[in-house]
Design a protein around this motif. Structure first.
Motif, PDB file in Angstrom:
ATOM      1  N   GLN A 193     -40.397  68.794  67.806  1.00 51.36           N
ATOM      2  CA  GLN A 193     -40.233  68.318  69.140  1.00 51.36           C
ATOM      3  C   GLN A 193     -40.126  66.948  69.353  1.00 51.36           C
ATOM      4  OE1 GLN A 193     -39.239  70.778  71.042  1.00 51.36           O
ATOM      5  NE2 GLN A 193     -39.887  72.156  69.287  1.00 51.36           N
ATOM      6  N   HIS A 194     -40.663  66.091  67.903  1.00 49.52           N
ATOM      7  CA  HIS A 194     -40.760  64.960  68.260  1.00 49.52           C
ATOM      8  C   HIS A 194     -39.806  64.083  66.923  1.00 49.52           C
ATOM      9  CE1 HIS A 194     -44.181  66.227  70.472  1.00 49.52           C
ATOM     10  NE2 HIS A 194     -43.948  64.993  71.258  1.00 49.52           N
ATOM     11  N   LEU A 195     -38.794  64.609  66.482  1.00 44.63           N
ATOM     12  CA  LEU A 195     -38.284  63.996  65.341  1.00 44.63           C
ATOM     13  C   LEU A 195     -37.337  62.956  65.852  1.00 44.63           C
ATOM     14  CD1 LEU A 195     -36.133  67.382  64.272  1.00 44.63           C
ATOM     15  CD2 LEU A 195     -38.217  66.095  63.263  1.00 44.63           C
ATOM     16  N   ASP A 196     -37.340  62.607  67.176  1.00 46.95           N
ATOM     17  CA  ASP A 196     -36.569  61.535  67.774  1.00 46.95           C
ATOM     18  C   ASP A 196     -37.469  60.318  68.018  1.00 46.95           C
ATOM     19  OD1 ASP A 196     -37.901  62.734  69.953  1.00 46.95           O
ATOM     20  OD2 ASP A 196     -35.843  62.941  71.081  1.00 46.95           O
ATOM     21  N   ASN A 197     -38.757  60.411  67.766  1.00 49.88           N
ATOM     22  CA  ASN A 197     -39.891  59.574  67.922  1.00 49.88           C
ATOM     23  C   ASN A 197     -41.111  59.447  66.773  1.00 49.88           C
ATOM     24  OD1 ASN A 197     -42.359  58.120  68.565  1.00 49.88           O
ATOM     25  ND2 ASN A 197     -42.275  59.261  70.713  1.00 49.88           N
ATOM     26  N   THR A 198     -40.697  58.464  66.023  1.00 48.56           N
ATOM     27  CA  THR A 198     -41.377  58.707  64.454  1.00 48.56           C
ATOM     28  C   THR A 198     -42.750  58.445  64.756  1.00 48.56           C
ATOM     29  OG1 THR A 198     -39.625  57.444  63.320  1.00 48.56           O
ATOM     30  CG2 THR A 198     -41.775  57.428  62.159  1.00 48.56           C
ATOM     31  N   GLU A 199     -43.388  57.632  65.594  1.00 49.27           N
ATOM     32  CA  GLU A 199     -44.682  57.460  65.948  1.00 49.27           C
ATOM     33  C   GLU A 199     -45.436  58.975  66.353  1.00 49.27           C
ATOM     34  OE1 GLU A 199     -47.354  54.783  68.894  1.00 49.27           O
ATOM     35  OE2 GLU A 199     -45.142  53.987  68.520  1.00 49.27           O
ATOM     36  N   ALA A 200     -44.859  59.373  67.181  1.00 52.52           N
ATOM     37  CA  ALA A 200     -45.320  60.864  67.768  1.00 52.52           C
ATOM     38  C   ALA A 200     -45.331  61.829  66.639  1.00 52.52           C
ATOM     39  CB  ALA A 200     -44.458  61.265  68.963  1.00 52.52           C
ATOM     40  N   PHE A 201     -44.058  61.679  65.903  1.00 54.16           N
ATOM     41  CA  PHE A 201     -43.987  62.641  64.492  1.00 54.16           C
ATOM     42  C   PHE A 201     -45.259  62.438  63.538  1.00 54.16           C
ATOM     43  CE2 PHE A 201     -42.196  63.657  60.467  1.00 54.16           C
ATOM     44  CZ  PHE A 201     -41.547  64.993  60.543  1.00 54.16           C
ATOM     45  N   LEU A 202     -45.465  61.331  63.268  1.00 57.37           N
ATOM     46  CA  LEU A 202     -46.227  61.004  62.304  1.00 57.37           C
ATOM     47  C   LEU A 202     -47.992  61.248  62.929  1.00 57.37           C
ATOM     48  CD1 LEU A 202     -44.936  57.740  60.540  1.00 57.37           C
ATOM     49  CD2 LEU A 202     -45.083  60.113  59.833  1.00 57.37           C
ATOM     50  N   GLY A 203     -47.795  61.080  64.246  1.00 60.12           N
ATOM     51  CA  GLY A 203     -49.193  61.232  65.067  1.00 60.12           C
ATOM     52  C   GLY A 203     -49.632  62.783  64.861  1.00 60.12           C
ATOM     53  N   ILE A 204     -48.628  63.670  64.737  1.00 60.01           N
ATOM     54  CA  ILE A 204     -49.074  65.138  64.433  1.00 60.01           C
ATOM     55  C   ILE A 204     -49.258  65.230  62.930  1.00 60.01           C
ATOM     56  CG2 ILE A 204     -48.218  67.419  64.412  1.00 60.01           C
ATOM     57  CD1 ILE A 204     -46.324  66.210  67.005  1.00 60.01           C
ATOM     58  N   LEU A 205     -48.383  64.861  62.112  1.00 57.87           N
ATOM     59  CA  LEU A 205     -48.230  65.207  60.716  1.00 57.87           C
ATOM     60  C   LEU A 205     -49.484  64.392  59.853  1.00 57.87           C
ATOM     61  CD1 LEU A 205     -46.783  66.538  58.424  1.00 57.87           C
ATOM     62  CD2 LEU A 205     -45.305  64.846  58.511  1.00 57.87           C
ATOM     63  N   ASN A 206     -49.816  63.246  60.522  1.00 53.94           N
ATOM     64  CA  ASN A 206     -50.732  62.488  59.555  1.00 53.94           C
ATOM     65  C   ASN A 206     -52.359  63.051  59.708  1.00 53.94           C
ATOM     66  OD1 ASN A 206     -49.177  60.600  57.986  1.00 53.94           O
ATOM     67  ND2 ASN A 206     -49.037  58.974  59.821  1.00 53.94           N
ATOM     68  N   PRO A 207     -52.681  63.310  60.893  1.00 54.40           N
ATOM     69  CA  PRO A 207     -53.889  63.988  60.923  1.00 54.40           C
ATOM     70  C   PRO A 207     -54.328  65.155  60.240  1.00 54.40           C
ATOM     71  CG  PRO A 207     -53.163  63.298  62.956  1.00 54.40           C
ATOM     72  CD  PRO A 207     -52.194  63.124  62.172  1.00 54.40           C
ATOM     73  N   LEU A 208     -53.096  65.919  60.332  1.00 52.04           N
ATOM     74  CA  LEU A 208     -53.022  67.389  59.531  1.00 52.04           C
ATOM     75  C   LEU A 208     -53.042  66.929  57.963  1.00 52.04           C
ATOM     76  CD1 LEU A 208     -52.542  70.141  60.401  1.00 52.04           C
ATOM     77  CD2 LEU A 208     -50.251  70.018  60.007  1.00 52.04           C
ATOM     78  N   GLU A 220     -39.164  65.183  55.268  1.00 51.64           N
ATOM     79  CA  GLU A 220     -39.813  64.047  55.808  1.00 51.64           C
ATOM     80  C   GLU A 220     -41.516  64.704  55.649  1.00 51.64           C
ATOM     81  OE1 GLU A 220     -39.342  61.125  57.625  1.00 51.64           O
ATOM     82  OE2 GLU A 220     -37.653  61.094  56.347  1.00 51.64           O
ATOM     83  N   ILE A 221     -41.547  66.130  56.144  1.00 52.46           N
ATOM     84  CA  ILE A 221     -42.859  66.498  56.102  1.00 52.46           C
ATOM     85  C   ILE A 221     -43.613  66.406  54.737  1.00 52.46           C
ATOM     86  CG2 ILE A 221     -44.190  68.587  56.177  1.00 52.46           C
ATOM     87  CD1 ILE A 221     -42.038  69.478  58.599  1.00 52.46           C
ATOM     88  N   CYS A 222     -42.599  66.668  53.730  1.00 50.72           N
ATOM     89  CA  CYS A 222     -43.427  66.575  52.319  1.00 50.72           C
ATOM     90  C   CYS A 222     -43.737  65.077  51.811  1.00 50.72           C
ATOM     91  CB  CYS A 222     -42.410  67.315  51.222  1.00 50.72           C
ATOM     92  SG  CYS A 222     -42.278  68.986  51.287  1.00 50.72           S
ATOM     93  N   THR A 223     -42.725  64.467  52.327  1.00 49.99           N
ATOM     94  CA  THR A 223     -42.860  62.821  51.861  1.00 49.99           C
ATOM     95  C   THR A 223     -44.245  62.612  52.608  1.00 49.99           C
ATOM     96  OG1 THR A 223     -40.717  62.631  51.724  1.00 49.99           O
ATOM     97  CG2 THR A 223     -41.999  60.605  52.140  1.00 49.99           C
ATOM     98  N   HIS A 224     -44.342  62.741  53.793  1.00 44.92           N
ATOM     99  CA  HIS A 224     -45.420  62.045  54.425  1.00 44.92           C
ATOM    100  C   HIS A 224     -46.791  62.711  54.187  1.00 44.92           C
ATOM    101  CE1 HIS A 224     -43.474  58.962  56.892  1.00 44.92           C
ATOM    102  NE2 HIS A 224     -42.613  59.934  57.226  1.00 44.92           N
ATOM    103  N   LEU A 225     -46.757  64.203  53.820  1.00 42.54           N
ATOM    104  CA  LEU A 225     -47.910  64.808  53.401  1.00 42.54           C
ATOM    105  C   LEU A 225     -48.504  64.310  51.965  1.00 42.54           C
ATOM    106  CD1 LEU A 225     -47.315  68.514  54.690  1.00 42.54           C
ATOM    107  CD2 LEU A 225     -49.032  66.653  55.650  1.00 42.54           C
TER     108      LEU A 225
END
Ligand code: HEM
Length: 146
Positions: A77-92, A136-141
């Motif tokens: 739902q947040h692919l168009d908003n990097t900050e929000a995307f990472l806001g979900i992915l980074n804590p996880l 993107e998910i794998c790179t950031h994780l």
């Protein structure tokens, strides 16, 4: 960063598999556990992990499959908003790195299984539309571990 066209096609691809989030999330986990049995070592508190048939019926596996797919759905739902995307992915990622201590090689494994399932069920275009998201998910994780 995703272009508008990439966001639209990735969302379209994801919707197809997310319609049956629990069944498809479960199918992804069961395949990971059977093809990569070492991944079961993080789930020693799950019962009924001896065969694929048992796993498919397990409320724990089903619940976790739903949870994983819900988390990905939030990201989609947040692919168009990097900050929000990472806001979900980074804590996880933090949780998997520090608390659960998952070997990061397993992120690529689970992502490839998701893509495989998309291709089997919905075809190569569906898979192709979602590849950048899993990358993107794998790179950031993986970055969380650096
Ligand atoms: C927990 C998502 C990959 C092992 C979780 C949770 C979510 C999640 C949302 C619940 C977190 C919470 O309770 O706060 C994901 C996503 C993944 C991923 C989106 C990659 C796309 C993996 C992999 C493994 C793994 C590859 C191991 C092979 C676990 C374990 C838990 C967990 C053991 C705790 C389960 C429990 O005790 O109920 N994951 N995960 N995860 N994850 Fe992941």
């Amino acid at each position: 960063p995703f272009s508008e066209a990439e966001v639209q096609s990735a969302r379209g691809a994801w919707e197809k598999i997310y319609v049956d989030a629990e069944d498809n999330g479960t199918a992804v986990l069961v395949r990971m556990f059977t093809e990569h049995p070492d991944t079961k070592s993080y789930f020693t508190h799950f019962k009924g992990m001896d065969s694929a048939e048992e796993m498919k019926q397990s409320d724990q596996v089903r619940g976790h499959g739903k949870r994983v797919f819900t988390a990905i759905n939030d990201m989609v739902q947040h692919l168009d908003n990097t900050e929000a995307f990472l806001g979900i992915l980074n804590p996880l990622g933090q949780k998997h790195a520090t608390q659960i201590k998952v070997d990061p090689k397993n992120f690529r494994i689970i992502c490839d299984i998701i893509l495989q399932l998309m291709e089997e069920k919905f075809g190569g275009d569906c898979k192709a539309s979602f590849e950048k998201v899993t990358n993107e998910i794998c790179t950031h994780l993986n970055n969380v571990y650096k």
